[in-house]
Design a protein around this motif. Structure first.
Motif, short mmCIF file in Angstrom:
data_model
loop_
_atom_site.label_atom_id
_atom_site.label_comp_id
_atom_site.label_asym_id
_atom_site.label_seq_id
_atom_site.Cartn_x
_atom_site.Cartn_y
_atom_site.Cartn_z
N ALA A 1 -8.46 13.55 9.32
CA ALA A 1 -8.45 12.57 8.22
C ALA A 1 -9.78 12.60 7.48
O ALA A 1 -9.83 12.52 6.24
N GLU A 2 -10.87 12.73 8.22
CA GLU A 2 -12.20 12.79 7.58
C GLU A 2 -12.32 14.04 6.71
O GLU A 2 -12.87 13.99 5.60
N THR B 1 -2.26 15.43 1.70
CA THR B 1 -2.43 15.09 3.12
C THR B 1 -2.20 13.60 3.29
O THR B 1 -2.86 12.78 2.65
N LEU B 2 -1.27 13.27 4.16
CA LEU B 2 -0.90 11.86 4.36
C LEU B 2 -1.52 11.37 5.67
O LEU B 2 -1.26 11.91 6.75
N VAL B 3 -2.34 10.33 5.54
CA VAL B 3 -3.01 9.72 6.69
C VAL B 3 -2.49 8.30 6.80
O VAL B 3 -2.50 7.56 5.81
N THR B 4 -2.04 7.92 7.97
CA THR B 4 -1.51 6.55 8.08
C THR B 4 -2.15 5.80 9.24
O THR B 4 -2.50 6.37 10.27
N ALA C 1 -5.42 13.06 -1.03
CA ALA C 1 -5.27 12.39 0.27
C ALA C 1 -4.60 11.04 0.03
O ALA C 1 -4.86 10.38 -0.98
N VAL C 2 -3.74 10.67 0.95
CA VAL C 2 -3.06 9.37 0.87
C VAL C 2 -3.39 8.62 2.15
O VAL C 2 -3.27 9.18 3.24
N LEU C 3 -3.84 7.37 2.01
CA LEU C 3 -4.12 6.53 3.17
C LEU C 3 -3.19 5.33 3.12
O LEU C 3 -3.24 4.56 2.15
N THR C 4 -2.34 5.17 4.12
CA THR C 4 -1.41 4.05 4.08
C THR C 4 -1.70 3.05 5.20
O THR C 4 -2.25 3.40 6.25
#
Ligand code: OAD
Length: 249
Positions: A180-181, A103-106, A23-26
């Protein structure tokens, strides 16, 4: 990258290679090198110059719709003019080489991840380029010709158009937050890039990933509130660190 950073990046690469799910959080720092200002950087951050209660809340919009509309109009122009940077491109290429794994979450309201080619981006805080009606109405609102410098209104009821971003005091879009969760719960490694970690529930995703056993890697040139959940910190900017970190994977 200098030798110390490269040594840390080698460990981070090993974790990313082993991870089945990433997971990526930006956050705003992701787009800083594209010329879009962050919120909380001391000199350049938007919230050091502007009042979030006035410009990023429903009350502020109702109090002075034209002021808020014009501020977002300027920010929209900045987003339209901006181009994805080397960090956005490295992430998109990494995602494309590993279909189904990333999975990209921004938290960002710009569209630079999408323009760099990232797919399935989960947008927690909305889309600054989108228009929304302020009020829910039982009839279908009908756009009237807007006066320059003021938000468009419904010709029938006067309902105002507002930008499609999440303001302070508002709920995040439920489906985006749930997705996202799930990604945070499921991932084996999480990359946290360019966020102060000051805003929840977004920041809670990194805590959740850590609790669920994921390796957490923070990319940020400065200290952040998520350093406490990081297993490893890569202290550099997104456009410098991400290509060096990801291009070989
Ligand atoms: P912040 O402005 O709070 O934090 C930006 C982070 O980016 C800081 O930790 C900086 O150190 C880091 N940074 C700066 N330049 C960078 C670079 N070139 N590369 C990597 N990192 C860099 O932004 P967010 O954490 O995204 O809400 O803020 C969260 C939310 O608060 C935003 O989504 C926005 C705001 O109010 C909404 O729009 C709803």
């Amino acid at each position: 990258m200098d030798a110390a950073l490269e040594a840390l990046a080698t460990t981070a690469r090993a974790w990313l290679s082993q991870a089945e799910s990433i997971a990526v959080l930006t956050g705003a720092g992701m787009s800083a090198e594209s010329g879009i200002p962050t919120f909380r950087d001391a000199l350049t951050g938007l919230w050091s110059r502007f009042n979030p209660a006035q410009l990023a809340s429903e009350e502020g919009f109702r109090a002075d719709p034209a002021l808020v509309w014009n501020w977002y109009a300027e920010r929209r122009e900045g987003v339209r003019r901006a181009e994805p940077n080397a960090g956005h491109r490295a992430l998109a290429a990494f995602q494309a080489r590993h279909p189904g794994r990333v999975t990209l979450v921004t938290q960002n309201v710009d569209d630079l991840h999408q323009r760099a080619g990232s797919t399935g981006v989960i947008r927690l805080h909305g889309d600054i380029l989108e228009d929304r009606w302020l009020e829910r109405r039982s009839h279908a609102c009908d756009l009237a010709q807007a006066q320059p410098g003021t938000p468009p209104r419904c010709a029938v009821c006067g309902n105002l158009v507002r930008p499609g971003v999440v303001w302070f005091g508002e709920m995040l879009p439920a489906a985006a937050l749930a997705a996202a969760e799930r990604a945070a719960q499921r991932c084996d490694a999480m990359l946290v890039i360019g966020t102060s970690g000051a805003v929840w529930p977004a920041a809670g995703l990194a805590h959740a990933a850590r609790r669920a056993g994921a390796r957490v890697i923070v990319v940020n040139p400065h200290d952040s509130e998520l350093d406490e959940v990081a297993h490893l910190r890569l202290q550099g900017t997104a456009a410098a660190v991400l290509p060096a970190l990801l291009d070989a994977l």
